[in-house]
Write a protein that holds these residues in place. Structure first.
Motif, mmCIF file in Angstrom:
data_model
loop_
_atom_site.group_PDB
_atom_site.id
_atom_site.type_symbol
_atom_site.label_atom_id
_atom_site.label_comp_id
_atom_site.label_asym_id
_atom_site.label_seq_id
_atom_site.Cartn_x
_atom_site.Cartn_y
_atom_site.Cartn_z
ATOM 1 N N ASN A 168 0.827 -1.209 0.000
ATOM 2 C CA ASN A 168 0.000 0.000 0.000
ATOM 3 C C ASN A 168 0.861 1.259 0.000
ATOM 4 O O ASN A 168 2.088 1.204 -0.036
ATOM 5 C CB ASN A 168 -0.929 -0.011 1.222
ATOM 6 N N ARG A 170 1.143 5.483 1.671
ATOM 7 C CA ARG A 170 0.708 6.558 2.570
ATOM 8 C C ARG A 170 1.024 7.897 1.888
ATOM 9 O O ARG A 170 2.152 8.111 1.439
ATOM 10 C CB ARG A 170 1.441 6.469 3.912
ATOM 11 N N SER A 186 -0.698 10.105 5.643
ATOM 12 C CA SER A 186 -2.052 9.554 5.777
ATOM 13 C C SER A 186 -1.959 8.065 6.127
ATOM 14 O O SER A 186 -0.900 7.452 5.966
ATOM 15 C CB SER A 186 -2.804 9.717 4.452
ATOM 16 N N PRO A 187 -3.048 7.465 6.588
ATOM 17 C CA PRO A 187 -3.049 6.003 6.781
ATOM 18 C C PRO A 187 -2.775 5.287 5.449
ATOM 19 O O PRO A 187 -3.111 5.804 4.384
ATOM 20 C CB PRO A 187 -4.474 5.721 7.268
ATOM 21 N N GLN A 189 -3.127 2.953 2.298
ATOM 22 C CA GLN A 189 -4.248 2.402 1.544
ATOM 23 C C GLN A 189 -3.785 1.934 0.176
ATOM 24 O O GLN A 189 -2.730 2.333 -0.323
ATOM 25 C CB GLN A 189 -5.377 3.422 1.408
ATOM 26 N N SER A 190 -4.583 1.071 -0.416
ATOM 27 C CA SER A 190 -4.266 0.536 -1.744
ATOM 28 C C SER A 190 -4.448 1.635 -2.791
ATOM 29 O O SER A 190 -5.400 2.406 -2.727
ATOM 30 C CB SER A 190 -5.202 -0.639 -2.039
ATOM 31 N N ARG A 191 -3.517 1.722 -3.730
ATOM 32 C CA ARG A 191 -3.634 2.673 -4.839
ATOM 33 C C ARG A 191 -3.309 1.933 -6.136
ATOM 34 O O ARG A 191 -2.150 1.877 -6.557
ATOM 35 C CB ARG A 191 -2.682 3.854 -4.639
#
Length: 353
Positions: A168, A170, A186-187, A189-191
């Motif tokens: 992931n 951030r 940021s936390p 996450q998948s992109r």
């Protein structure tokens, strides 16, 4: 109210600010932004660009574009455009040199892409001898052959930064601690749009993206595909983004990008691979270092020609300018050049397919 106060108030009300939003605000705020309130260019400003260093740069660009125009059958009318024209110095030098090519200036419709009203006024003065039209973005360029130069334009477009966290990412953003702006994450996450970068990065690595650079390049490529033309892109950067390249320059020195928003220039290295991938409608040249590009265009011969009329400190400055533009330890290797041109065509002089 300073721009810093304005940004702190926004973050306090709305939460962390994305880096691209921060850059846009710092550079283009209507009254407090860098390009609307400061004098960026030249010895009195914060940085010096190639056209400020020597007239030779713009002259050679002009002759390269004129030769590309001849190679494509001398279409008329055509758009002669510059993205982010600074004080208009490059365009003025370009036009003076290209005037030697019969028919080129008569067929050219000169368009400058400039968002800053203050810089438009300076450009109007520099180019007072020529009919010039201004547009806000490259998306508004007319539907006709396009011969374009972008020198140190893409480096000023707002970027986003992402730090890898396993599979992931951030995103870096701007927050507030006390009276100071701070960089946070940021936390994770998948992109999916960044999946291709999982191959060449490891945990903790930072990459940069610039949507506006890609969409602008795509627009230029569409016009070149449909109507012909050439785009010359000159900037610092490399084939693929890796690491934090955000920098602030104030008074010819680097400074903290968060220290004085609106008082310093903000830039980041250009990802030439991303530009090439966005230019799907046309062909792109091999990325070439600026020193080699200018030597191929004949800068040393032009330098010798100009030197014959100089002496003393003027000659010393001229020799130093030639070195600064071309030497690997100066701008010669740091700056790269890439061209866009029609599929099946040939790149402009100085560049390889």
């Amino acid at each position: 109210m300073t721009l810093k106060d304005h940004i702190i108030a926004r973050i306090t009300a709305e939460g962390p600010m994305r880096l691209d939003d921060y850059m846009s605000t710092c550079l283009l705020h209507p009254t407090l932004g860098y390009y609307t309130s400061q004098t960026p260019f030249g010895q009195q400003g914060d940085f010096v660009t190639a056209p400020d260093i020597s007239q030779m740069f713009g002259e050679l660009i002009g002759l390269a574009l004129a030769q590309a125009w001849l190679d494509q059958g001398a279409p008329k009318p055509f758009t002669l455009a510059e993205l982010g024209p600074g004080r208009g110095t490059l365009m003025a030098d370009l036009l003076r040199a290209a005037n030697q090519v019969p028919g080129f200036l008569d067929a050219a419709e000169i368009i400058l892409i400039e968002a800053s009203p203050a810089l438009r006024d300076v450009q109007r003065e520099t180019l007072s001898q020529h009919p010039v039209r201004w547009l806000d973005t490259a998306f508004d360029l007319p539907d006709q052959p396009l011969f374009l130069i972008a020198n140190e334009f893409f480096d000023a477009l707002p970027i986003r930064q992402f730090q890898r966290a396993g599979p992931n990412w951030r995103e870096r953003s701007i927050g507030v601690e006390g009276a100071a702006l701070t960089m946070g994450l940021s936390p994770a996450q998948s992109r999916p749009e960044l999946n291709f970068r999982l191959e060449d990065t490891k945990d903790g690595d930072l990459i940069e993206t610039c949507t506006l650079a890609s969409t602008t390049t795509a627009q230029i490529a569409k016009r070149i595909d449909a109507y012909g033309g050439v785009a010359l892109i000159v900037d610092y950067g490399d084939w693929r983004s890796l690491g934090d390249t955000l920098q602030a320059v104030q008074g010819h020195k680097t400074t903290d990008p968060l220290a004085e928003p609106g008082r310093a220039d903000l830039t980041a290295h250009v990802d030439f691979e991303a530009l090439a991938m966005a230019a799907t409608d046309c062909a792109y040249s091999r990325v070439t270092v600026q020193g080699v590009f200018l030597e191929r265009l004949g800068i040393t011969q032009r330098a010798q020609q100009l030197a014959s009329a100089l002496s003393g400190s003027a000659l010393e400055n001229h020799i130093a300018a030639h070195r600064r533009l071309t030497h690997p330890a100066e701008m010669g290797n740091l700056f790269k050049v890439m061209a866009l041109f029609p599929k099946g065509g040939t790149p402009p002089p100085g560049l390889d397919p």
